[in-house]
Scaffold this active site. Structure first.
Site, PDB file in Angstrom:
ATOM      1  N   HIS A 245       0.811  -1.229   0.000  1.00 41.59           N
ATOM      2  CA  HIS A 245       0.000   0.000   0.000  1.00 41.59           C
ATOM      3  C   HIS A 245       0.841   1.275   0.000  1.00 41.59           C
ATOM      4  O   HIS A 245       0.313   2.370  -0.196  1.00 41.59           O
ATOM      5  CB  HIS A 245      -1.011  -0.008   1.155  1.00 41.59           C
ATOM      6  CG  HIS A 245      -0.434   0.231   2.517  1.00 41.59           C
ATOM      7  ND1 HIS A 245      -1.212   0.229   3.652  1.00 41.59           N
ATOM      8  CD2 HIS A 245       0.835   0.469   2.954  1.00 41.59           C
ATOM      9  CE1 HIS A 245      -0.467   0.464   4.712  1.00 41.59           C
ATOM     10  NE2 HIS A 245       0.780   0.621   4.312  1.00 41.59           N
ATOM     11  N   GLU A 273      -2.905  -6.927   4.149  1.00 36.37           N
ATOM     12  CA  GLU A 273      -3.297  -5.572   3.757  1.00 36.37           C
ATOM     13  C   GLU A 273      -4.798  -5.368   3.993  1.00 36.37           C
ATOM     14  O   GLU A 273      -5.560  -6.331   4.083  1.00 36.37           O
ATOM     15  CB  GLU A 273      -3.023  -5.340   2.263  1.00 36.37           C
ATOM     16  CG  GLU A 273      -1.567  -5.360   1.848  1.00 36.37           C
ATOM     17  CD  GLU A 273      -0.857  -4.032   2.065  1.00 36.37           C
ATOM     18  OE1 GLU A 273      -1.483  -3.096   2.621  1.00 36.37           O
ATOM     19  OE2 GLU A 273       0.325  -3.928   1.681  1.00 36.37           O
ATOM     20  N   GLU A 305      -4.427   1.937  -0.826  1.00 41.38           N
ATOM     21  CA  GLU A 305      -5.066   0.666  -0.527  1.00 41.38           C
ATOM     22  C   GLU A 305      -5.702   0.167  -1.823  1.00 41.38           C
ATOM     23  O   GLU A 305      -5.971   0.949  -2.738  1.00 41.38           O
ATOM     24  CB  GLU A 305      -6.115   0.828   0.570  1.00 41.38           C
ATOM     25  CG  GLU A 305      -5.599   1.441   1.865  1.00 41.38           C
ATOM     26  CD  GLU A 305      -4.542   0.609   2.580  1.00 41.38           C
ATOM     27  OE1 GLU A 305      -4.333  -0.571   2.200  1.00 41.38           O
ATOM     28  OE2 GLU A 305      -3.911   1.139   3.512  1.00 41.38           O
TER      29      GLU A 305
END
Length: 343
Positions: A245, A273, A305
């Site tokens: 990310h 994540e 993200e």
């Protein structure tokens, strides 16, 4: 109207919580079996300020309105008294000596807060808010400001310990490995947790040299400094938590291809994540992931993200044949990129 008024002062809560944590107020309250008055709490602090109890009362009164502590009135002396609310379980040290408190302090640290004052200009003129504030990328800055680096690493390390402990309760993908490389592993907190459950694994904690210089020695773990965009140490599997990310597609592809080259034919990358919803909703899980995404906007060029489909596209573009989403721990998902489909 009231919601709009609340939004106007939304920065107050996290800053007050930061102060409460730095004063150890939550730890003091949690250490007692009974409710405590502000005067009793102040007696545990190294202060002679006569106004301290009043200030503490006002801090805790705000926190009680957000269910961080509970507040009641003690009948014998008509004083407000405070005790921990359920969320304090995560804001005070657990049996491993860690909590979310360090992350609260790190997120509100002056260095990171300065970024937000440059977000408007970054939208209009381009660039990265952090770079606009300090004239260099975030990780270059932390290499120079070792005090802020320690605050940041402590926040990440404590949070990592809590996340990986939850992951290990359900994820079984570390079984059978003889070696595991934690890319961007910080000071080794995550790898230590993994090896505590799988002690036969040889661990390699890989991060930038200025990060691992503060890393304590752990049995079974070798700390290796280097640049993941140049090469990655070899291992049966590679673990990466909150690494993808930080980078754009091109950078992630370079990193993942380095991981691919470092793995045996039956190897895999294990990614931890957030997974973004395609359309956000008002749930806490959704809010956490989209909040994290905007925080990244202030710190990194192209970092973000990603949705599940975006992760799968990255894995396939880097050459990985297998892709599977496994469990999640407090909205952090475990995703496997397998080098070969038979894995």
């Amino acid at each position: 109207m009231l919601f709009a008024m609340q939004l106007a002062s939304a920065s107050v809560l996290p800053m007050v919580l930061k102060s409460a944590i730095e004063l150890d107020l939550l730890e003091i309250i949690a250490s007692q079996d009974t409710c405590m008055s502000p005067t009793e709490i102040a007696s545990h602090l190294p202060t002679t300020n006569p106004h301290a109890p009043t200030m503490i009362d006002r801090i805790l009164r705000l926190l009680s309105s957000y269910s961080i502590v509970t507040c009641s009135v003690r009948s014998v002396d008509d004083q407000r008294v405070y005790s921990p609310a359920p969320v304090c379980k995560y804001l005070t040290k657990n049996q491993d000596g860690v909590s979310i408190a360090a992350l609260c302090v790190a997120a509100q640290d002056k260095v990171l807060m300065e970024c937000w004052y440059h977000m408007k200009d970054a939208v209009l003129d381009g660039g990265i808010p952090f770079n606009k504030a300090y004239g260099m990328p975030i990780f270059d800055y932390f290499a120079k400001d070792l005090g802020s680096n320690k605050v940041f690493n402590k926040g990440m390390s404590d949070f990592s310990s809590m996340i990986i402990k939850k992951i290990l309760e359900t994820y079984k993908g570390f079984q059978g490995l003889t070696s595991l490389v934690d890319v961007g592993g910080g000071t080794g907190a995550t790898l230590t947790k993994i090896l505590s459950k799988y002690p036969t694994i040889r661990g390699i904690n890989f991060d930038l040299p200025h990060v691992i210089q503060d890393a304590p020695e752990y049995p079974g773990i070798e700390h290796v400094g280097g640049d993941m965009f140049v090469s990655v140490p070899k291992g049966d599997a590679i673990f990466m938590k909150w690494i993808c990310h930080d980078w754009n597609e091109e950078q992630c592809l370079k990193l993942l291809k380095n991981c691919y080259d470092a793995l045996p034919n039956n190897g895999k990358v294990i990614v931890a994540e957030y997974i973004l919803p395609v359309v956000p909703d008002s749930s806490l899980a959704s809010k956490l992931s989209v909040t994290a995404d905007v925080m990244i906007v202030t710190q990194n060029s192209g970092g973000k993200e990603r949705t599940e489909k975006e992760f799968e596209a990255l894995a396939k573009a880097a050459g990985f044949q297998g892709f599977q989403v496994f469990c999640n721990a407090f909205t952090i998902y475990i995703i496997e990129f397998s080098k070969n489909i038979s894995n």
